[in-house]
Design a protein around this motif. Structure first.
Motif, PDB file in Angstrom:
ATOM      1  N   ILE A  98     -29.720   6.181 -11.578  1.00  0.00           N
ATOM      2  CA  ILE A  98     -28.455   6.145 -10.841  1.00  0.00           C
ATOM      3  C   ILE A  98     -28.504   4.946  -9.900  1.00  0.00           C
ATOM      4  O   ILE A  98     -29.459   4.813  -9.122  1.00  0.00           O
ATOM      5  CB  ILE A  98     -28.254   7.441 -10.040  1.00  0.00           C
ATOM      6  CG1 ILE A  98     -28.251   8.653 -10.983  1.00  0.00           C
ATOM      7  CG2 ILE A  98     -26.943   7.400  -9.256  1.00  0.00           C
ATOM      8  CD1 ILE A  98     -28.224   9.987 -10.260  1.00  0.00           C
ATOM      9  N   PRO A  99     -27.528   4.044  -9.954  1.00  0.00           N
ATOM     10  CA  PRO A  99     -27.558   2.874  -9.070  1.00  0.00           C
ATOM     11  C   PRO A  99     -27.657   3.273  -7.596  1.00  0.00           C
ATOM     12  O   PRO A  99     -27.075   4.275  -7.166  1.00  0.00           O
ATOM     13  CB  PRO A  99     -26.236   2.170  -9.376  1.00  0.00           C
ATOM     14  CG  PRO A  99     -25.890   2.600 -10.751  1.00  0.00           C
ATOM     15  CD  PRO A  99     -26.397   3.999 -10.877  1.00  0.00           C
ATOM     16  N   GLN A 100     -28.390   2.472  -6.852  1.00  0.00           N
ATOM     17  CA  GLN A 100     -28.676   2.790  -5.457  1.00  0.00           C
ATOM     18  C   GLN A 100     -27.404   2.877  -4.612  1.00  0.00           C
ATOM     19  O   GLN A 100     -27.241   3.780  -3.794  1.00  0.00           O
ATOM     20  CB  GLN A 100     -29.631   1.736  -4.878  1.00  0.00           C
ATOM     21  CG  GLN A 100     -30.159   2.055  -3.490  1.00  0.00           C
ATOM     22  CD  GLN A 100     -31.102   3.246  -3.482  1.00  0.00           C
ATOM     23  OE1 GLN A 100     -31.724   3.553  -4.504  1.00  0.00           O
ATOM     24  NE2 GLN A 100     -31.192   3.928  -2.352  1.00  0.00           N
ATOM     25  N   PHE A 151     -19.609  15.922  -8.413  1.00  0.00           N
ATOM     26  CA  PHE A 151     -19.889  14.566  -8.873  1.00  0.00           C
ATOM     27  C   PHE A 151     -21.406  14.314  -8.879  1.00  0.00           C
ATOM     28  O   PHE A 151     -21.947  13.720  -9.818  1.00  0.00           O
ATOM     29  CB  PHE A 151     -19.172  13.562  -7.965  1.00  0.00           C
ATOM     30  CG  PHE A 151     -19.202  12.143  -8.463  1.00  0.00           C
ATOM     31  CD1 PHE A 151     -19.429  11.846  -9.797  1.00  0.00           C
ATOM     32  CD2 PHE A 151     -19.005  11.078  -7.589  1.00  0.00           C
ATOM     33  CE1 PHE A 151     -19.451  10.538 -10.262  1.00  0.00           C
ATOM     34  CE2 PHE A 151     -19.028   9.767  -8.033  1.00  0.00           C
ATOM     35  CZ  PHE A 151     -19.254   9.496  -9.372  1.00  0.00           C
ATOM     36  N   LYS A 152     -22.095  14.794  -7.831  1.00  0.00           N
ATOM     37  CA  LYS A 152     -23.550  14.644  -7.783  1.00  0.00           C
ATOM     38  C   LYS A 152     -24.213  15.408  -8.923  1.00  0.00           C
ATOM     39  O   LYS A 152     -25.162  14.916  -9.555  1.00  0.00           O
ATOM     40  CB  LYS A 152     -24.069  15.147  -6.430  1.00  0.00           C
ATOM     41  CG  LYS A 152     -25.562  14.971  -6.246  1.00  0.00           C
ATOM     42  CD  LYS A 152     -26.018  15.422  -4.859  1.00  0.00           C
ATOM     43  CE  LYS A 152     -27.517  15.200  -4.680  1.00  0.00           C
ATOM     44  NZ  LYS A 152     -27.974  15.576  -3.323  1.00  0.00           N
ATOM     45  N   LEU A 153     -23.731  16.629  -9.207  1.00  0.00           N
ATOM     46  CA  LEU A 153     -24.265  17.412 -10.320  1.00  0.00           C
ATOM     47  C   LEU A 153     -24.073  16.677 -11.641  1.00  0.00           C
ATOM     48  O   LEU A 153     -24.985  16.650 -12.485  1.00  0.00           O
ATOM     49  CB  LEU A 153     -23.583  18.782 -10.353  1.00  0.00           C
ATOM     50  CG  LEU A 153     -23.984  19.715 -11.499  1.00  0.00           C
ATOM     51  CD1 LEU A 153     -25.469  20.057 -11.420  1.00  0.00           C
ATOM     52  CD2 LEU A 153     -23.135  20.984 -11.479  1.00  0.00           C
ATOM     53  N   GLU A 169     -26.256   6.205  -2.478  1.00  0.00           N
ATOM     54  CA  GLU A 169     -26.093   6.186  -1.021  1.00  0.00           C
ATOM     55  C   GLU A 169     -24.663   6.527  -0.606  1.00  0.00           C
ATOM     56  O   GLU A 169     -24.443   7.288   0.344  1.00  0.00           O
ATOM     57  CB  GLU A 169     -26.490   4.806  -0.489  1.00  0.00           C
ATOM     58  CG  GLU A 169     -27.983   4.497  -0.628  1.00  0.00           C
ATOM     59  CD  GLU A 169     -28.312   3.075  -0.208  1.00  0.00           C
ATOM     60  OE1 GLU A 169     -27.356   2.315   0.099  1.00  0.00           O
ATOM     61  OE2 GLU A 169     -29.506   2.720  -0.194  1.00  0.00           O
ATOM     62  N   ALA A 170     -23.673   5.957  -1.322  1.00  0.00           N
ATOM     63  CA  ALA A 170     -22.272   6.230  -0.990  1.00  0.00           C
ATOM     64  C   ALA A 170     -21.934   7.704  -1.200  1.00  0.00           C
ATOM     65  O   ALA A 170     -21.212   8.316  -0.392  1.00  0.00           O
ATOM     66  CB  ALA A 170     -21.348   5.349  -1.830  1.00  0.00           C
ATOM     67  N   LEU A 171     -22.485   8.307  -2.260  1.00  0.00           N
ATOM     68  CA  LEU A 171     -22.208   9.714  -2.535  1.00  0.00           C
ATOM     69  C   LEU A 171     -22.862  10.615  -1.485  1.00  0.00           C
ATOM     70  O   LEU A 171     -22.246  11.590  -1.020  1.00  0.00           O
ATOM     71  CB  LEU A 171     -22.704  10.070  -3.935  1.00  0.00           C
ATOM     72  CG  LEU A 171     -22.378  11.469  -4.448  1.00  0.00           C
ATOM     73  CD1 LEU A 171     -20.875  11.717  -4.422  1.00  0.00           C
ATOM     74  CD2 LEU A 171     -22.916  11.672  -5.854  1.00  0.00           C
ATOM     75  N   ASP A 172     -24.091  10.310  -1.103  1.00  0.00           N
ATOM     76  CA  ASP A 172     -24.763  11.105  -0.057  1.00  0.00           C
ATOM     77  C   ASP A 172     -24.001  11.028   1.264  1.00  0.00           C
ATOM     78  O   ASP A 172     -23.889  12.030   1.990  1.00  0.00           O
ATOM     79  CB  ASP A 172     -26.195  10.602   0.126  1.00  0.00           C
ATOM     80  CG  ASP A 172     -27.083  10.936  -1.068  1.00  0.00           C
ATOM     81  OD1 ASP A 172     -26.702  11.839  -1.833  1.00  0.00           O
ATOM     82  OD2 ASP A 172     -28.134  10.290  -1.241  1.00  0.00           O
ATOM     83  N   ALA A 208     -16.324   3.276  -7.717  1.00  0.00           N
ATOM     84  CA  ALA A 208     -15.596   3.191  -6.450  1.00  0.00           C
ATOM     85  C   ALA A 208     -14.325   4.032  -6.489  1.00  0.00           C
ATOM     86  O   ALA A 208     -13.970   4.706  -5.509  1.00  0.00           O
ATOM     87  CB  ALA A 208     -15.262   1.731  -6.146  1.00  0.00           C
ATOM     88  N   GLN A 209     -13.625   4.039  -7.636  1.00  0.00           N
ATOM     89  CA  GLN A 209     -12.401   4.826  -7.762  1.00  0.00           C
ATOM     90  C   GLN A 209     -12.699   6.319  -7.719  1.00  0.00           C
ATOM     91  O   GLN A 209     -11.931   7.105  -7.152  1.00  0.00           O
ATOM     92  CB  GLN A 209     -11.684   4.456  -9.064  1.00  0.00           C
ATOM     93  CG  GLN A 209     -10.248   4.939  -9.148  1.00  0.00           C
ATOM     94  CD  GLN A 209      -9.483   4.309 -10.300  1.00  0.00           C
ATOM     95  OE1 GLN A 209      -9.812   3.211 -10.745  1.00  0.00           O
ATOM     96  NE2 GLN A 209      -8.482   5.011 -10.791  1.00  0.00           N
ATOM     97  N   LEU A 210     -13.837   6.739  -8.303  1.00  0.00           N
ATOM     98  CA  LEU A 210     -14.218   8.150  -8.266  1.00  0.00           C
ATOM     99  C   LEU A 210     -14.569   8.591  -6.847  1.00  0.00           C
ATOM    100  O   LEU A 210     -14.266   9.713  -6.437  1.00  0.00           O
ATOM    101  CB  LEU A 210     -15.412   8.385  -9.197  1.00  0.00           C
ATOM    102  CG  LEU A 210     -15.109   8.440 -10.693  1.00  0.00           C
ATOM    103  CD1 LEU A 210     -16.386   8.350 -11.505  1.00  0.00           C
ATOM    104  CD2 LEU A 210     -14.355   9.711 -11.057  1.00  0.00           C
ATOM    105  N   LEU A 211     -15.213   7.705  -6.085  1.00  0.00           N
ATOM    106  CA  LEU A 211     -15.603   8.057  -4.719  1.00  0.00           C
ATOM    107  C   LEU A 211     -14.404   8.147  -3.782  1.00  0.00           C
ATOM    108  O   LEU A 211     -14.391   8.959  -2.854  1.00  0.00           O
ATOM    109  CB  LEU A 211     -16.605   7.033  -4.184  1.00  0.00           C
ATOM    110  CG  LEU A 211     -18.023   7.096  -4.773  1.00  0.00           C
ATOM    111  CD1 LEU A 211     -18.836   5.897  -4.325  1.00  0.00           C
ATOM    112  CD2 LEU A 211     -18.715   8.385  -4.363  1.00  0.00           C
ATOM    113  N   GLU A 212     -13.386   7.318  -4.021  1.00  0.00           N
ATOM    114  CA  GLU A 212     -12.212   7.292  -3.142  1.00  0.00           C
ATOM    115  C   GLU A 212     -11.023   8.034  -3.743  1.00  0.00           C
ATOM    116  O   GLU A 212      -9.890   7.855  -3.310  1.00  0.00           O
ATOM    117  CB  GLU A 212     -11.816   5.833  -2.844  1.00  0.00           C
ATOM    118  CG  GLU A 212     -12.904   5.012  -2.184  1.00  0.00           C
ATOM    119  CD  GLU A 212     -13.337   5.571  -0.831  1.00  0.00           C
ATOM    120  OE1 GLU A 212     -12.485   6.176  -0.151  1.00  0.00           O
ATOM    121  OE2 GLU A 212     -14.509   5.409  -0.468  1.00  0.00           O
TER     122      GLU A 212
END
Length: 761
Positions: A494-496, A517-519, A500-503, A464-468
């Motif tokens: 990869i957890p679902q 991050f996706k790579l 989904e949050a990354l996409d 969550a910290q990496l996404l935000e």
């Protein structure tokens, strides 16, 4: 650790994820890597060391001949208060003679990110014999000493006749013991701390002003003076020193130092927090000349005045946001004996408000180390009995309060003694120096110093910290990505929720950070699917090579022998094809499994091919985005048709070669560039045969004669030299800047890796 930990705060964690450990012979540097090329679940650490100098440091207090005569005079003095004080003081006698040598390090401090030539952190190191030096890790494997500040400061004092300003009264004779002591105490460092990076204005020869980055290093001396060194960035050595100013703190027996940096309504204020061995704590104003946007205090601010004989061991300053007052504030915490002193500073219309108090009941023994997570303000303290306390600040209407809980390391490591702690930059790990504790009431015979790493966050919190993240740089969040890496390698998917949050972030945001991050996630997933070798790959095989021996004199050969030899040779060849370090029996078992479970293995191969295709697609997207940036720089910095040494036409053709790639921004940019180039191509030529190097591949260039040159991933030029740079994770290569390169190309070459954000060496 190869040697015992030394110094007051032996652990420090840098912003670029390197842990320095002060020991009796060197500073051990442990660099945490989030390795995308390894399938092991263990934390990956790259280890280097900064060795202690072999020669003792002699402070410059006068001419060598006069100093030698004075030392001999004091050592043979009939007055025992002079002779014994002189002989037992290790500042006067660092070599020790009959005493134990003063080897090892007293303290180390990391600079902010972006100070050395590679854009990483500098290391300031203070030895036991009071030598203060600055080191840089320039070529990845070796630490280089850039400057000896103790020597430079001693020369400055010698030239100024050991007076801080010209108006001071003339100093006494070196032969007087009090004067001899004064000259030593005014250049004996106690602590040193780096400021944040600030911007100064430099006047060029044509009277134009340009902004130059600079950083300050404050050095606290035994007599209470503070020397503030100003360095121009990147720091290369003695020539990068801009100035050195000395201020008087007025604190007797100073013990610790920290920078106070406060921002209010886009106005920055700066000062130095100084603590005393007798108890007082106060902020000293620092006047930053020619620094943009900085203001200074009018007078010192006393945070704690009582001379209660509780020495200040450590000070941390944490910038926070006050939810009730709706403004930024500074939380200052100091370890004083077994207590934590805190002070909340905030600026309102009435002026500077100061709230302070103590947190008691934390430890039964004095606090030996303290660290703070600057992301959320959490403070960690530890005592030598293996107990760590976590203090979480909670704001109230007026000030704040602390919630604290006990972390018992004995439940994780058994009975241990702790010598120091440090928290990672994003708060994911806590590093702890431990030795064996008491067993059955007895102390251990031998002490083994170890650095333990304890996780402070869960995988979900790290993701969550990496996404935000507001940083949007994977390299600066290695401690968080390491937790994500461990989770994917363990679960092999990869957890679902993360997928989904990354996409969703990729769809809504235009930042390439989420693509990187996706790579990263796809590469780790690919590694988790790989079969682990049964043996360590670097271990040599002790099997004898089986060779078919035929037609040897004196040796009979039968058909059975030939068949046996042939079968052994074929078996050995199949072993080599399978992989290094795999036993023959394992290979045979694998072949049996392959014949029986062919249907089960095909989906795994298909899965790997699918992941590989996704990785290549993400890499191609990141490459195209960086190509657009390079072409934008070319367009901005070329006025007429000229050869910029960047294969501009090749990059344009490469971007437009894919019919499925339809980017209107890229097409418009390429149209403008081709119009400016006026049908010129400016191709690259092979330096060996002078043939044209076509731009058909983003990674390498191959001429018609078969000469292969690797391409720089920052400028897409061919690296036609034997020396080039690589990124930290060996993702890509880049060329070195040359003197004839214009400034904008040099600026491009200073960038990080476009795939993993790592610096380039």
């Amino acid at each position: 650790l190869q040697h015992g930990a030394s110094g007051l705060e032996p652990l420090a964690w840098s912003e670029d994820h390197r842990v320095s450990v002060s020991t009796a012979r060197s500073i051990a540097v442990l660099e945490q890597l989030s390795d995308v090329h390894s399938g092991g679940q263990d934390m990956v650490i790259h280890r280097t060391a900064v060795p202690a100098p072999s020669a003792a440091c002699m402070l410059k207090v006068g001419p060598k001949k006069e100093v030698a005569e004075c030392k001999e005079k004091f050592a043979s003095s009939v007055d025992p208060t002079v002779s014994q004080t002189f002989m037992l003081d290790r500042v006067f006698n660092p070599e020790g003679k009959s005493l134990t040598p003063m080897r090892g390090f007293k303290y180390s401090s990391w600079s902010p990110l972006g100070c050395d030539a590679n854009g990483r952190c500098l290391l300031a190191a203070l030895t036991m014999d009071n030598r203060l030096t600055i080191h840089a890790n320039l070529n990845r494997l070796q630490w280089v000493q850039l400057v000896d500040l103790t020597e430079l400061y001693g020369e400055r004092l010698f030239e100024a006749s050991y007076k801080l300003c010209k108006a001071d009264a003339p100093c006494g004779e070196l032969g007087d013991f009090p004067e001899f002591q004064r000259r030593h105490s005014m250049q004996t460092p106690v602590r040193m701390e780096w400021s944040g990076i600030c911007t100064t204005q430099q006047v060029k020869h044509n009277n134009e002003c340009r902004d130059v980055g600079s950083v300050l290093l404050a050095v606290l001396f035994e007599n209470g003076n503070i020397a503030i060194w100003q360095f121009q960035l990147p720091f290369l050595g003695k020539e990068s020193i801009t100035s050195c100013n000395t201020i008087e703190s007025g604190i007797s027996s100073p013990s610790v130092l920290s920078w106070w940096e406060y921002e209010h309504n886009n106005r920055k204020m700066s000062g130095l927090i100084v603590g005393s061995a007798y108890g007082p704590v106060k902020i000293i104003p620092v006047n930053l000349k020619a620094v943009k946007g900085y203001f200074t205090l009018r007078q010192p601010v006393i945070l704690w005045q009582e001379m209660d004989q509780l020495p200040v061991h450590s000070i941390k300053c944490i910038p926070l946001y006050h939810p009730y007052q709706k403004c930024s504030c500074s939380l200052v915490v100091a370890a004083r004996g077994p207590y934590v002193f805190w002070c909340l500073l905030l600026i309102s219309k009435a002026g500077l408000n100061v709230h302070n108090s103590h947190v008691t009941g934390l430890h039964s023994l004095p606090i030996v180390s303290m660290t703070a997570d600057k992301q959320n303000g959490t403070v960690y303290t530890c005592s030598s009995d293996g107990k760590v306390r976590q203090l979480i600040p909670i704001f109230t209407d007026v000030a704040l309060k602390f919630e604290h809980q006990l972390i018992k390391l004995s439940e994780v490591f058994g009975s241990v003694r702790t010598h120091g702690i440090a928290v990672s930059p994003c708060g994911a790990y806590l590093a702890v120096i431990t030795t064996e504790g008491m067993a059955n009431g007895l102390h251990p015979v031998n002490k083994n110093y170890q650095v333990q790493f304890v996780t402070l966050k869960t995988f979900e919190e790290a993701a969550a910290q990496l996404l935000e993240s507001s940083v949007q740089n994977l390299f600066r969040q290695v401690d968080l990505t390491d937790l994500v890496r461990w989770k994917i390698l363990r679960d092999k998917h990869i957890p679902q929720f993360l997928q989904e949050a990354l996409d969703k972030k990729i769809e809504t945001c235009g930042s390439t950070y989420f693509w990187r991050f996706k790579l990263f996630l796809l590469r780790i997933l690919y590694q988790s699917m790989q079969k682990a070798p049964s043996e360590v790959p670097w271990r040599p095989s002790h099997e004898d090579a089986k060779i078919l021996i035929s037609d040897s004199p004196g040796m009979g050969s039968t058909e059975d022998d030939q068949e046996e030899g042939t079968s052994k040779q074929a078996n050995k060849q199949s072993l080599g094809d399978t992989g290094k370090g795999v036993d023959i029996d394992d290979t045979a078992e694998d072949s049996l499994h392959q014949s029986s479970d062919t249907g089960g293995r095909e989906p795994m191969v298909e899965k790997l091919l699918e992941i590989q295709a996704q990785i290549e697609a993400v890499e191609m997207h990141l490459t195209r985005e960086h190509m657009k940036r390079v072409l934008g720089e070319v367009y901005l910095h070329t006025w007429i048709t000229e050869n910029t040494s960047i294969p501009t036409r090749g990059v344009c053709d490469f971007l437009m070669s894919d019919d499925g790639y339809d980017d209107r921004t890229a097409r418009v940019l390429i149209g403008h560039i081709l119009k400016k180039m006026n049908k010129q191509t400016f191709p690259e030529h092979c330096s060996l045969c002078k043939e044209i190097l076509p731009f058909t591949d983003r990674k390498q260039a191959v001429c018609s004669n078969g000469h292969i040159w690797l391409r720089c991933f920052l400028t897409y030029q061919s690296c036609q030299s034997l020396v080039y740079r690589r990124c930290l994770l060996h993702d890509s290569i880049a060329r070195h800047p040359t003197p004839e390169d214009p400034e904008w190309i040099k600026r491009l070459l200073q960038g990080p890796c476009t795939f993993c954000d790592s610096p380039v060496f």
